[in-house]
Enzyme design. Sequence first.
Site, PDB file in Angstrom:
ATOM      1  N   GLY A  11     -25.876 -28.704 -12.778  1.00  9.89           N
ATOM      2  CA  GLY A  11     -25.036 -27.687 -12.143  1.00  9.89           C
ATOM      3  C   GLY A  11     -23.596 -28.155 -11.977  1.00  9.89           C
ATOM      4  O   GLY A  11     -23.254 -29.305 -12.263  1.00  9.89           O
ATOM      5  N   ASP A  12     -22.735 -27.215 -11.592  1.00  8.43           N
ATOM      6  CA  ASP A  12     -21.326 -27.480 -11.311  1.00  8.43           C
ATOM      7  C   ASP A  12     -20.542 -28.012 -12.507  1.00  8.43           C
ATOM      8  O   ASP A  12     -19.580 -28.763 -12.344  1.00  8.43           O
ATOM      9  CB  ASP A  12     -21.182 -28.461 -10.122  1.00  8.43           C
ATOM     10  CG  ASP A  12     -21.887 -27.943  -8.895  1.00  8.43           C
ATOM     11  OD1 ASP A  12     -21.956 -26.715  -8.724  1.00  8.43           O
ATOM     12  OD2 ASP A  12     -22.384 -28.770  -8.097  1.00  8.43           O
ATOM     13  N   GLU A  13     -20.929 -27.613 -13.694  1.00 10.47           N
ATOM     14  CA  GLU A  13     -20.258 -28.077 -14.911  1.00 10.47           C
ATOM     15  C   GLU A  13     -18.943 -27.329 -15.145  1.00 10.47           C
ATOM     16  O   GLU A  13     -18.159 -27.711 -16.014  1.00 10.47           O
ATOM     17  CB  GLU A  13     -21.168 -27.867 -16.145  1.00 10.47           C
ATOM     18  CG  GLU A  13     -22.489 -28.627 -16.109  1.00 10.47           C
ATOM     19  CD  GLU A  13     -23.600 -27.829 -15.431  1.00 10.47           C
ATOM     20  OE1 GLU A  13     -23.293 -26.773 -14.837  1.00 10.47           O
ATOM     21  OE2 GLU A  13     -24.765 -28.251 -15.479  1.00 10.47           O
ATOM     22  N   LYS A  15     -19.145 -23.679 -15.123  1.00 11.58           N
ATOM     23  CA  LYS A  15     -19.621 -22.443 -15.782  1.00 11.58           C
ATOM     24  C   LYS A  15     -18.776 -21.237 -15.375  1.00 11.58           C
ATOM     25  O   LYS A  15     -18.427 -20.398 -16.206  1.00 11.58           O
ATOM     26  CB  LYS A  15     -21.098 -22.172 -15.419  1.00 11.58           C
ATOM     27  CG  LYS A  15     -22.052 -23.266 -15.861  1.00 11.58           C
ATOM     28  CD  LYS A  15     -23.464 -22.997 -15.373  1.00 11.58           C
ATOM     29  CE  LYS A  15     -23.623 -23.081 -13.872  1.00 11.58           C
ATOM     30  NZ  LYS A  15     -23.420 -24.399 -13.283  1.00 11.58           N
ATOM     31  N   GLY A  39     -22.526 -21.775  -6.784  1.00 15.57           N
ATOM     32  CA  GLY A  39     -21.158 -21.731  -6.259  1.00 15.57           C
ATOM     33  C   GLY A  39     -20.240 -21.937  -7.444  1.00 15.57           C
ATOM     34  O   GLY A  39     -20.129 -23.043  -7.948  1.00 15.57           O
ATOM     35  N   HIS A  40     -19.645 -20.856  -7.933  1.00 13.04           N
ATOM     36  CA  HIS A  40     -18.789 -20.939  -9.107  1.00 13.04           C
ATOM     37  C   HIS A  40     -17.344 -20.695  -8.679  1.00 13.04           C
ATOM     38  O   HIS A  40     -16.987 -19.578  -8.302  1.00 13.04           O
ATOM     39  CB  HIS A  40     -19.219 -19.909 -10.158  1.00 13.04           C
ATOM     40  CG  HIS A  40     -20.613 -20.133 -10.689  1.00 13.04           C
ATOM     41  ND1 HIS A  40     -21.159 -19.370 -11.695  1.00 13.04           N
ATOM     42  CD2 HIS A  40     -21.563 -21.051 -10.365  1.00 13.04           C
ATOM     43  CE1 HIS A  40     -22.383 -19.813 -11.957  1.00 13.04           C
ATOM     44  NE2 HIS A  40     -22.653 -20.824 -11.154  1.00 13.04           N
ATOM     45  N   GLN A 212     -26.848 -22.863 -11.905  1.00 11.65           N
ATOM     46  CA  GLN A 212     -27.437 -24.208 -11.925  1.00 11.65           C
ATOM     47  C   GLN A 212     -27.273 -24.844 -13.321  1.00 11.65           C
ATOM     48  O   GLN A 212     -26.245 -24.650 -13.932  1.00 11.65           O
ATOM     49  CB  GLN A 212     -28.925 -24.175 -11.493  1.00 11.65           C
ATOM     50  CG  GLN A 212     -29.130 -23.818 -10.022  1.00 11.65           C
ATOM     51  CD  GLN A 212     -29.008 -22.338  -9.719  1.00 11.65           C
ATOM     52  OE1 GLN A 212     -29.592 -21.510 -10.386  1.00 11.65           O
ATOM     53  NE2 GLN A 212     -28.247 -21.993  -8.710  1.00 11.65           N
ATOM     54  N   GLY A 289     -20.430 -27.878   0.534  1.00  9.26           N
ATOM     55  CA  GLY A 289     -19.403 -28.852   0.898  1.00  9.26           C
ATOM     56  C   GLY A 289     -19.885 -30.303   0.802  1.00  9.26           C
ATOM     57  O   GLY A 289     -19.142 -31.231   1.111  1.00  9.26           O
ATOM     58  N   LYS A 318     -13.441 -30.871 -17.549  1.00  7.91           N
ATOM     59  CA  LYS A 318     -13.017 -31.951 -16.656  1.00  7.91           C
ATOM     60  C   LYS A 318     -12.696 -33.280 -17.323  1.00  7.91           C
ATOM     61  O   LYS A 318     -12.683 -34.315 -16.650  1.00  7.91           O
ATOM     62  CB  LYS A 318     -14.037 -32.109 -15.515  1.00  7.91           C
ATOM     63  CG  LYS A 318     -14.190 -30.796 -14.706  1.00  7.91           C
ATOM     64  CD  LYS A 318     -14.850 -30.956 -13.373  1.00  7.91           C
ATOM     65  CE  LYS A 318     -13.873 -31.151 -12.254  1.00  7.91           C
ATOM     66  NZ  LYS A 318     -14.445 -30.896 -10.922  1.00  7.91           N
ATOM     67  N   ALA A 319     -12.413 -33.259 -18.645  1.00  8.24           N
ATOM     68  CA  ALA A 319     -11.976 -34.497 -19.298  1.00  8.24           C
ATOM     69  C   ALA A 319     -10.608 -34.900 -18.745  1.00  8.24           C
ATOM     70  O   ALA A 319     -10.242 -36.073 -18.764  1.00  8.24           O
ATOM     71  CB  ALA A 319     -11.910 -34.310 -20.805  1.00  8.24           C
ATOM     72  N   SER A 386     -11.970 -27.540 -21.820  1.00  9.11           N
ATOM     73  CA  SER A 386     -11.296 -27.036 -20.622  1.00  9.11           C
ATOM     74  C   SER A 386     -10.356 -28.131 -20.144  1.00  9.11           C
ATOM     75  O   SER A 386     -10.764 -29.272 -19.964  1.00  9.11           O
ATOM     76  CB  SER A 386     -12.356 -26.684 -19.576  1.00  9.11           C
ATOM     77  OG  SER A 386     -11.757 -26.505 -18.313  1.00  9.11           O
ATOM     78  N   THR A 387      -9.072 -27.775 -19.981  1.00  5.30           N
ATOM     79  CA  THR A 387      -8.068 -28.813 -19.737  1.00  5.30           C
ATOM     80  C   THR A 387      -7.577 -28.856 -18.290  1.00  5.30           C
ATOM     81  O   THR A 387      -6.683 -29.629 -17.964  1.00  5.30           O
ATOM     82  CB  THR A 387      -6.847 -28.575 -20.658  1.00  5.30           C
ATOM     83  OG1 THR A 387      -6.355 -27.243 -20.389  1.00  5.30           O
ATOM     84  CG2 THR A 387      -7.220 -28.680 -22.122  1.00  5.30           C
TER      85      THR A 387
END
Length: 397
Positions: A11-13, A15, A39-40, A212, A289, A318-319, A386-387
């Site tokens: 999750g939290d990639e 998306k 949570g997006h 997820q 949180g 997130k690179a 994604s930058t």
Amino acid sequence: MNRVVVGLQWGDEGKGKVVTYLSRYHDFVVRFSGGANAGHTVNYGDFKMVHHLMPSADFSRNVGVAIGSGVLLDPDVFSQEHRELFDKFPGYSGKILISENAHVVLDLHKRFDEMVDQLLRIGTTKRGIGPATADRAMRVSVRLADIDDPEKMKTLLEKNLSLKKMYGLSAELNEIVRRLEGFYQSFREHIVPVLQLKRILEEKSLLFEGTQGVLLDVDVGTYPYVTSTSCSSAGVSAGMGFPVKVDEVVGVFKAYTTRVGEGPFPTELKGKEGELLRETGREYGATTGRPRRCGWLDLPLLKYAIEVAGVDVLVMTKADVLVGFEKVKVCVKYKGEGELLSLKGLERKEPVYETFDGWKSLEDERFARFVSFIEKETGKKIKYVSTGEKVGDMLEV
Ligand code: GDP
Ligand code: IMO
Ligand code: MG
């Protein structure tokens, strides 16, 4: 053309951001599983929206949104996000559709989740998802359609409350009925029969928004440290309640790995390195949180997720967080093991790392080498990088 976007880790990639970006190519963004445990976070530049239930469509482009039968709908969260949507985008004219077969999450489920997790220690989001899923399987849950049939709703709730009594939990039936009826009245124009939903959607180009990630999927994830729904690509048709043709599976992964809650995590960094990733990547849960556990990218797990979900193309996020890191590590295999065919015994696996020179920017040759390495290892193309966190921060390669 229909696509599904799935998370390939825990999750939290990113998306929500990726789906919002890609929604420009589609008529509708559709949720098929999960609920307000998701949570997006979507950063539009001037403001952010955190989507728990409302699909992450680009509302400035009037993309429609739909919620399938497999989504566990928390009426309070949905109402709040619906208000926020019109506060931020007063002129939004897209369609908002909700399957009348979607089940509702009650306060009782959230209280039950708190109570049960003290014993089971999965580290759930406490959004009531597990208990609501269990009630659905026990056939004591209320679907939106049942709210429109007061006798049936009351019977279901009576059965539900008598089961909850066995666990020492109670709630006021009339109060639940009052709140559910209030919700139904407010949103009745959006609540549609399953065949109507099917007919509207089959004419359109759809973007299914996974919640997820594959490793949290109830069937193929790190059971029992998983969520309770089918959040991988295999869950799309089941979550809609009718067969859906998916033309492309888009798998999203972070350049490193994070996890919230308990469960195995072979590449977890427990000391200062983990803290550095957490602080640089601002890795705190959008729903609870909680600080996210952080570690290096795990290729055996990524390859497993890609194959299990039938991924066609990849998106790396997130690179940019790793810009300035002197060295970047990737787990390429587990000590003494061949190819990973199942997650059995994952808690005992020891990562073997390959170390890369860090990059100074995403235009750096060293970053290009990292990208090619992952493409070669996975056999899949990284179609987008994604930058940054804003919707437009996206590079098509
Ligand atoms: P989701 O649950 O998969 O949608 O991911 P979350 O929203 O929970 O967590 C991802 C976080 O990273 C959010 O705060 C995003 O705004 C942010 N984000 C997404 N992509 C990128 C990226 O490429 N770089 C950076 N720095 N942040 C990103
Ligand atoms: P998005 O869509 C990260 C995790 C919880 C816990 C386990 C079970 O934002 O990627 P649950 O409340 O579902 O019963 O919790 O699953 N979890 C998530 N972790 N991102 C999520 O969603 C998650 N949804 C659930 O932390 O470990
Ligand atoms: Mg999230």
